[in-house]
Design a protein around this motif. Structure first.
Motif, short mmCIF file in Angstrom:
data_model
loop_
_atom_site.label_atom_id
_atom_site.label_comp_id
_atom_site.label_asym_id
_atom_site.label_seq_id
_atom_site.Cartn_x
_atom_site.Cartn_y
_atom_site.Cartn_z
N GLN A 1 0.84 -1.19 0.00
CA GLN A 1 0.00 0.00 0.00
C GLN A 1 0.88 1.24 0.00
O GLN A 1 1.91 1.29 0.66
CB GLN A 1 -0.91 0.01 1.24
CG GLN A 1 -1.96 1.09 1.26
CD GLN A 1 -3.08 0.87 0.26
OE1 GLN A 1 -3.17 -0.19 -0.34
NE2 GLN A 1 -3.89 1.88 0.05
N VAL A 2 0.48 2.23 -0.76
CA VAL A 2 1.20 3.49 -0.85
C VAL A 2 0.52 4.53 0.02
O VAL A 2 -0.71 4.67 0.00
CB VAL A 2 1.26 3.97 -2.31
CG1 VAL A 2 1.86 5.36 -2.39
CG2 VAL A 2 2.07 3.00 -3.17
N GLN A 3 1.30 5.24 0.82
CA GLN A 3 0.77 6.35 1.60
C GLN A 3 1.30 7.66 1.03
O GLN A 3 2.47 7.75 0.66
CB GLN A 3 1.19 6.24 3.07
CG GLN A 3 0.53 5.10 3.83
CD GLN A 3 1.28 3.79 3.64
OE1 GLN A 3 2.50 3.77 3.68
NE2 GLN A 3 0.55 2.71 3.45
N ALA A 24 5.54 10.22 -1.03
CA ALA A 24 4.98 8.87 -1.07
C ALA A 24 5.85 7.93 -0.25
O ALA A 24 7.07 8.00 -0.29
CB ALA A 24 4.91 8.38 -2.50
N SER A 25 5.21 7.04 0.49
CA SER A 25 5.93 6.05 1.28
C SER A 25 5.14 4.75 1.26
O SER A 25 4.04 4.67 0.72
CB SER A 25 6.13 6.52 2.71
OG SER A 25 4.88 6.71 3.35
N GLY A 26 5.72 3.71 1.85
CA GLY A 26 5.07 2.42 1.86
C GLY A 26 5.86 1.43 1.03
O GLY A 26 7.09 1.49 1.00
N ARG A 27 5.16 0.56 0.34
CA ARG A 27 5.82 -0.43 -0.50
C ARG A 27 6.68 0.27 -1.54
O ARG A 27 6.43 1.44 -1.84
CB ARG A 27 4.82 -1.35 -1.16
CG ARG A 27 3.89 -0.66 -2.15
CD ARG A 27 3.03 -1.68 -2.87
NE ARG A 27 2.05 -1.08 -3.75
CZ ARG A 27 2.32 -0.69 -4.97
NH1 ARG A 27 3.53 -0.81 -5.46
NH2 ARG A 27 1.36 -0.18 -5.73
N TYR A 95 -5.40 17.97 -2.30
CA TYR A 95 -5.11 16.55 -2.17
C TYR A 95 -4.06 16.12 -3.19
O TYR A 95 -4.12 16.50 -4.36
CB TYR A 95 -6.37 15.72 -2.41
CG TYR A 95 -7.45 15.93 -1.40
CD1 TYR A 95 -8.44 16.88 -1.59
CD2 TYR A 95 -7.50 15.16 -0.24
CE1 TYR A 95 -9.45 17.09 -0.67
CE2 TYR A 95 -8.50 15.35 0.70
CZ TYR A 95 -9.47 16.31 0.46
OH TYR A 95 -10.47 16.50 1.40
N CYS A 96 -3.16 15.29 -2.73
CA CYS A 96 -2.18 14.65 -3.59
C CYS A 96 -2.73 13.29 -4.01
O CYS A 96 -3.42 12.63 -3.23
CB CYS A 96 -0.88 14.48 -2.80
SG CYS A 96 0.41 13.55 -3.62
N ALA A 97 -2.42 12.89 -5.23
CA ALA A 97 -2.91 11.61 -5.74
C ALA A 97 -1.83 10.94 -6.57
O ALA A 97 -1.02 11.61 -7.19
CB ALA A 97 -4.18 11.82 -6.58
N ASP A 112 -5.15 6.05 -8.02
CA ASP A 112 -5.37 4.90 -7.14
C ASP A 112 -5.15 5.21 -5.67
O ASP A 112 -5.70 4.52 -4.81
CB ASP A 112 -4.42 3.77 -7.55
CG ASP A 112 -4.57 3.41 -9.02
OD1 ASP A 112 -3.64 3.72 -9.81
OD2 ASP A 112 -5.61 2.83 -9.38
N TYR A 113 -4.34 6.19 -5.39
CA TYR A 113 -3.98 6.51 -4.00
C TYR A 113 -4.18 8.00 -3.77
O TYR A 113 -3.90 8.83 -4.65
CB TYR A 113 -2.52 6.14 -3.72
CG TYR A 113 -2.19 4.71 -4.05
CD1 TYR A 113 -1.51 4.37 -5.22
CD2 TYR A 113 -2.57 3.68 -3.19
CE1 TYR A 113 -1.22 3.06 -5.53
CE2 TYR A 113 -2.28 2.36 -3.50
CZ TYR A 113 -1.61 2.06 -4.67
OH TYR A 113 -1.33 0.76 -4.97
N TRP A 114 -4.62 8.31 -2.54
CA TRP A 114 -4.92 9.70 -2.20
C TRP A 114 -4.35 10.02 -0.83
O TRP A 114 -4.33 9.18 0.06
CB TRP A 114 -6.44 9.94 -2.16
CG TRP A 114 -7.06 9.85 -3.51
CD1 TRP A 114 -7.49 8.71 -4.14
CD2 TRP A 114 -7.31 10.93 -4.40
NE1 TRP A 114 -7.99 9.04 -5.39
CE2 TRP A 114 -7.90 10.39 -5.57
CE3 TRP A 114 -7.11 12.30 -4.33
CZ2 TRP A 114 -8.28 11.19 -6.66
CZ3 TRP A 114 -7.48 13.09 -5.41
CH2 TRP A 114 -8.06 12.53 -6.55
#
Length: 124
Positions: A1-3, A24-27, A95-97, A112-114
């Motif tokens: 999952q991306v944060q 962006a962080s996570g996987r 918002y960043c996406a 896909d990520y917000w």
């Protein structure tokens, strides 16, 4: 999952400037495009600008063209939104996406990520 974590919002006077960041962080992060959207009270979420993660090409919404710009730092997994000549109508949550799909787009469904959003308030 991306944060995605936005920062840099705040209160600014008309004509002022702000720079937003989104990291962006996570996987292991792999994205084709990242972008910024905004949502004012009582209004739908609106496209601001987007950037190709690999090639760096950009797409900027008409409402901010000439005032806002987007850039990226791939080494830091970060994008930036430079906002100049701010107007009261720029007041919104920004918002960043991030999108894993090909190409850059103004469509919300492309992403896909917000992030959680950061408030920008422009006072007159």
């Amino acid at each position: 999952q991306v944060q995605l974590l936005e920062s840099g919002g705040g209160l600014v006077q008309v004509g002022g400037s702000l720079r937003l960041s989104c990291t962006a962080s996570g996987r292991p992060f792999s994205s084709n495009a990242m972008g910024w959207f905004r949502q004012a009270p009582g209004k739908e979420r609106e496209f601001v600008t987007a950037i190709s993660w690999t090639g760096g090409g950009t797409y900027i919404g008409d409402s901010v063209k000439g005032r806002f710009s987007i850039s990226r730092d791939t080494a830091k997994n970060t994008i930036y939104l430079e906002m100049n000549s701010l107007k009261p109508e720029d007041t919104a949550v920004y918002y960043c996406a991030a999108s894993a799909q090909g190409g850059i787009s103004y469509a919300l469904g492309h992403y896909d990520y917000w992030g959680q959003g950061t408030q920008v308030t422009v006072s007159s």
